[in-house]
Design an enzyme around this catalytic site. Structure first.
Site, PDB file in Angstrom:
ATOM      1  N   ASN A 209      -4.657  89.811  48.703  1.00  0.00           N
ATOM      2  CA  ASN A 209      -5.766  90.721  48.957  1.00  0.00           C
ATOM      3  C   ASN A 209      -6.473  90.709  47.406  1.00  0.00           C
ATOM      4  O   ASN A 209      -5.559  90.843  46.453  1.00  0.00           O
ATOM      5  CB  ASN A 209      -5.668  91.998  49.543  1.00  0.00           C
ATOM      6  CG  ASN A 209      -5.459  91.883  50.936  1.00  0.00           C
ATOM      7  OD1 ASN A 209      -5.912  90.759  51.494  1.00  0.00           O
ATOM      8  ND2 ASN A 209      -5.449  93.032  51.470  1.00  0.00           N
ATOM      9  N   ASP A 277      -2.900  92.240  55.644  1.00  0.00           N
ATOM     10  CA  ASP A 277      -2.661  92.668  57.104  1.00  0.00           C
ATOM     11  C   ASP A 277      -1.669  91.818  57.854  1.00  0.00           C
ATOM     12  O   ASP A 277      -1.082  92.061  58.540  1.00  0.00           O
ATOM     13  CB  ASP A 277      -4.101  92.535  57.523  1.00  0.00           C
ATOM     14  CG  ASP A 277      -5.011  93.628  57.199  1.00  0.00           C
ATOM     15  OD1 ASP A 277      -4.294  94.867  57.100  1.00  0.00           O
ATOM     16  OD2 ASP A 277      -6.233  93.241  56.928  1.00  0.00           O
ATOM     17  N   LYS A 287       8.955  74.083  48.703  1.00  0.00           N
ATOM     18  CA  LYS A 287       7.595  73.700  48.439  1.00  0.00           C
ATOM     19  C   LYS A 287       7.221  72.643  49.522  1.00  0.00           C
ATOM     20  O   LYS A 287       7.777  71.678  49.720  1.00  0.00           O
ATOM     21  CB  LYS A 287       7.383  73.066  47.304  1.00  0.00           C
ATOM     22  CG  LYS A 287       5.859  73.041  46.790  1.00  0.00           C
ATOM     23  CD  LYS A 287       5.508  72.444  45.451  1.00  0.00           C
ATOM     24  CE  LYS A 287       4.034  72.081  45.386  1.00  0.00           C
ATOM     25  NZ  LYS A 287       3.837  71.734  44.030  1.00  0.00           N
ATOM     26  N   PRO A 304       3.758  95.535  58.593  1.00  0.00           N
ATOM     27  CA  PRO A 304       3.511  96.841  58.957  1.00  0.00           C
ATOM     28  C   PRO A 304       2.694  97.681  58.301  1.00  0.00           C
ATOM     29  O   PRO A 304       2.190  97.308  57.310  1.00  0.00           O
ATOM     30  CB  PRO A 304       5.168  97.250  58.282  1.00  0.00           C
ATOM     31  CG  PRO A 304       5.321  96.281  57.350  1.00  0.00           C
ATOM     32  CD  PRO A 304       4.910  94.932  57.781  1.00  0.00           C
ATOM     33  N   ASP A 305       2.125  98.594  59.074  1.00  0.00           N
ATOM     34  CA  ASP A 305       1.038  99.590  58.415  1.00  0.00           C
ATOM     35  C   ASP A 305       1.759 100.673  57.469  1.00  0.00           C
ATOM     36  O   ASP A 305       2.297 101.526  58.172  1.00  0.00           O
ATOM     37  CB  ASP A 305       0.093  99.913  59.410  1.00  0.00           C
ATOM     38  CG  ASP A 305      -1.036 100.518  58.883  1.00  0.00           C
ATOM     39  OD1 ASP A 305      -0.970 101.278  57.996  1.00  0.00           O
ATOM     40  OD2 ASP A 305      -2.365 100.396  59.306  1.00  0.00           O
ATOM     41  N   PHE A 324      -7.169 105.104  52.141  1.00  0.00           N
ATOM     42  CA  PHE A 324      -8.256 104.609  51.646  1.00  0.00           C
ATOM     43  C   PHE A 324      -8.981 103.852  52.664  1.00  0.00           C
ATOM     44  O   PHE A 324      -8.400 103.210  53.525  1.00  0.00           O
ATOM     45  CB  PHE A 324      -8.002 103.890  50.336  1.00  0.00           C
ATOM     46  CG  PHE A 324      -7.987 104.662  48.947  1.00  0.00           C
ATOM     47  CD1 PHE A 324      -7.104 105.757  48.975  1.00  0.00           C
ATOM     48  CD2 PHE A 324      -9.063 104.855  48.125  1.00  0.00           C
ATOM     49  CE1 PHE A 324      -6.898 106.385  47.798  1.00  0.00           C
ATOM     50  CE2 PHE A 324      -9.088 105.646  47.161  1.00  0.00           C
ATOM     51  CZ  PHE A 324      -8.243 106.462  47.147  1.00  0.00           C
ATOM     52  N   LYS A 338     -10.973 105.356  61.230  1.00  0.00           N
ATOM     53  CA  LYS A 338      -9.812 104.924  60.558  1.00  0.00           C
ATOM     54  C   LYS A 338      -8.818 106.272  60.322  1.00  0.00           C
ATOM     55  O   LYS A 338      -7.838 106.098  60.739  1.00  0.00           O
ATOM     56  CB  LYS A 338      -9.988 104.292  59.067  1.00  0.00           C
ATOM     57  CG  LYS A 338      -8.739 103.818  58.580  1.00  0.00           C
ATOM     58  CD  LYS A 338      -9.184 102.788  57.477  1.00  0.00           C
ATOM     59  CE  LYS A 338      -9.817 101.578  58.212  1.00  0.00           C
ATOM     60  NZ  LYS A 338     -10.282 100.627  57.223  1.00  0.00           N
ATOM     61  N   LYS A 342      -5.135 106.064  61.915  1.00  0.00           N
ATOM     62  CA  LYS A 342      -3.960 106.043  61.068  1.00  0.00           C
ATOM     63  C   LYS A 342      -2.831 107.400  61.274  1.00  0.00           C
ATOM     64  O   LYS A 342      -1.912 107.309  60.752  1.00  0.00           O
ATOM     65  CB  LYS A 342      -4.385 105.900  59.635  1.00  0.00           C
ATOM     66  CG  LYS A 342      -5.288 104.692  59.228  1.00  0.00           C
ATOM     67  CD  LYS A 342      -4.400 103.503  59.221  1.00  0.00           C
ATOM     68  CE  LYS A 342      -5.203 102.224  58.670  1.00  0.00           C
ATOM     69  NZ  LYS A 342      -4.502 101.037  58.207  1.00  0.00           N
TER      70      LYS A 342
HETATM   71  O1  C5P Z   1      -6.596  99.237  58.002  1.00  0.00           O
HETATM   72  P1  C5P Z   1      -7.238  99.242  56.537  1.00  0.00           P
HETATM   73  O2  C5P Z   1      -6.413  98.140  55.721  1.00  0.00           O
HETATM   74  O3  C5P Z   1      -8.524  99.054  56.651  1.00  0.00           O
HETATM   75  O4  C5P Z   1      -6.702 100.679  56.024  1.00  0.00           O
HETATM   76  C1  C5P Z   1      -6.834 100.909  54.676  1.00  0.00           C
HETATM   77  C2  C5P Z   1      -5.783 102.034  54.183  1.00  0.00           C
HETATM   78  O5  C5P Z   1      -4.440 101.935  54.978  1.00  0.00           O
HETATM   79  C3  C5P Z   1      -5.270 102.152  52.899  1.00  0.00           C
HETATM   80  O6  C5P Z   1      -4.997 103.436  52.681  1.00  0.00           O
HETATM   81  C4  C5P Z   1      -4.187 101.384  52.714  1.00  0.00           C
HETATM   82  O7  C5P Z   1      -3.456 101.509  51.667  1.00  0.00           O
HETATM   83  C5  C5P Z   1      -3.448 101.318  54.010  1.00  0.00           C
HETATM   84  N1  C5P Z   1      -2.637 100.349  54.608  1.00  0.00           N
HETATM   85  C6  C5P Z   1      -1.232 100.380  54.480  1.00  0.00           C
HETATM   86  N2  C5P Z   1      -0.616  99.434  55.179  1.00  0.00           N
HETATM   87  C7  C5P Z   1      -1.174  98.232  55.739  1.00  0.00           C
HETATM   88  C8  C5P Z   1      -2.561  98.413  55.778  1.00  0.00           C
HETATM   89  C9  C5P Z   1      -3.458  99.318  55.094  1.00  0.00           C
HETATM   90  O8  C5P Z   1      -0.752 101.318  54.096  1.00  0.00           O
HETATM   91  N3  C5P Z   1      -0.566  97.346  56.162  1.00  0.00           N
END
Ligand code: C5P
Length: 402
Positions: A209, A277, A287, A304-305, A324, A338, A342
């Site tokens: 990203n 994501d 390679k 994982p989130d 964020f 969000k 979350k």
């Molecule tokens: O879902 P999105 O990426 O828009 O959410 C942003 C927030 O979620 C940010 O605080 C980012 O650090 C956190 N995040 C995370 N793990 C992910 C995706 C997002 O901690 N896999």
């Protein structure tokens, strides 16, 4: 608070001198009295009138001023203070201090003092990195001079790197620390994620990203500056670790999650990382070769989130979890959704559409979305967003503890 503390501020000649005017204001707000010496070069950047209007005192400029010597004397000037602060501390002033020269009022006061000295260096990145300056800094550290900054960032000369003077609030925190004053976040532990993650395709390729990591690093620095024991889990960036912060370097989202879980328990978690994501389902061990006519197909699977995982951890959940939201439209509306999704306490939302210049830039306009509603802050430097957020975190955790 700095009630009744007397500070002798020496303003050297650098573009950062304008920040010293704000520093005077911030120190006086906290109850300190400030007397200022303005060097000849310093007076090229800020006027004696501005300095004296802010200190509420005369400005000391000349070593051989008869009136000054009759009234107080340069030795007395440095003896009367509880702390000497040099901001901006130029390469020249630092060199004079390191070699014990005394050829103007500032360097004479610095040599004549028996009080602690704090310097906030500010100079071009090459001057800062030059072995001569680094030798002088090492000497000053041996001489028990304290240092705040310099910070990394864009410089007035158009270069990027270490050399920017610490922000006024960071210098104030260092002044408070020098007096051993309890800081707002003493005893508090913090976890911050920052930067991008990098998900390998094969040993030489990856997906990632866009993220400079600037906002997250500034937050980690601001929390540590207020006394929090701060762990920064960071994906690859080109930024220097902020002072007092324990940085754990990671690459993938999985490594970031593991490092975060290893850092728990903490009182507060701030997730500012731009976590990818998705990752590649099967990373190739070798390679991937370009073959005529054929394109590789990559299967993506979800990462994982980290924010969601930390916010829903039950008993080991940090007391305050902050995420964020980088949005390009309907910023507040999306941020509210969000926050619910979350499970975090606050969302710091900002508009990152290309026209705003937020991505990779130094300024940010944010909205803080919490159970209490929405707070919109004016456009601020990322460092000031960080300082304000650290203050808000401190107020929240203190309120919760009371
Ligand atoms: O879902 P999105 O990426 O828009 O959410 C942003 C927030 O979620 C940010 O605080 C980012 O650090 C956190 N995040 C995370 N793990 C992910 C995706 C997002 O901690 N896999």
């Amino acid at each position: 608070m700095l009630g009744s503390k007397r500070i002798l501020l020496i303003i050297g000649g650098g573009i950062a001198a304008y920040k010293s005017l704000d520093l005077i204001r911030r120190l006086r707000e906290r109850g300190a009295s400030v007397r200022a010496i303005l060097t000849r070069a310093g007076a090229e950047f800020v006027t004696p009138l501005s300095v004296s209007s802010l200190t509420g005192d005369k400005v000391y400029q000349d070593l051989f001023s008869l009136t000054d010597e009759a009234e107080m004397g340069h030795i007395q000037l440095s003896r009367d203070a509880d702390l000497l602060v040099v901001a901006p501390a130029t390469a020249d002033l630092i060199a004079k201090m390191a070699t014990g020269r005394a050829d103007d009022l500032a360097s004479t006061a610095l040599l004549a003092t028996d009080k602690p000295v704090l310097i906030a260096p500010a100079m071009n990145v090459r001057m800062w990195l030059h072995p001569a300056t680094q030798r002088n800094i090492a000497q000053l550290q041996t001489d028990r001079v304290s240092l705040v900054g310099p910070n990394d960032g864009d410089m007035a000369c158009g270069e990027f790197g270490p050399g920017r003077m610490a922000e006024p609030l960071e210098i104030v925190a260092a002044v408070e620390a020098a007096f051993g004053a309890p800081r707002l976040l003493d005893g508090i532990s913090a976890l911050v994620t920052a930067g991008p993650t990098l998900e390998p395709i094969d040993p030489v390729r990856f997906i990632s990203n866009r993220s400079s990591g600037k906002q997250g690093y500034a937050i980690a620095g601001a929390l540590a500056g207020l006394g929090a024991k701060t762990t920064l889990v960071s994906g690859p960036t080109s930024l220097a670790t902020p002072q007092g912060v324990n940085r754990i370097a990671v690459e993938t989202a999985h490594e970031m999650l593991a490092a975060c879980e290893g850092a728990l328990p903490t009182d507060v978690a701030v997730c500012a990382a731009a976590v990818a994501d998705w990752r590649i389902d099967h990373t190739a061990n070798q390679k991937i070769k370009k073959t005529a006519g054929g394109l590789p197909s990559l299967k993506l699977i979800e990462n994982p989130d980290i924010l969601h995982t930390l916010a829903t951890r039950g008993t080991s959940r940090p007391r305050l979890v902050i995420g964020f939201a980088a949005e390009t439209e309907k910023v507040v509306e999306h941020a509210k959704a969000k926050r619910a999704k979350k499970g975090c306490d606050w969302i710091v939302a900002n508009d990152v559409s290309p026209a705003t210049g937020v991505m990779g830039g130094d300024e940010n306009t944010v909205h803080i979305v919490s159970a209490a509603g929405v707070e919109t802050w004016p456009k601020l430097a990322k460092r000031d967003v960080a300082a304000k957020l650290a203050q808000k975190i401190a107020a929240h955790l203190k309120g919760a503890a009371a």
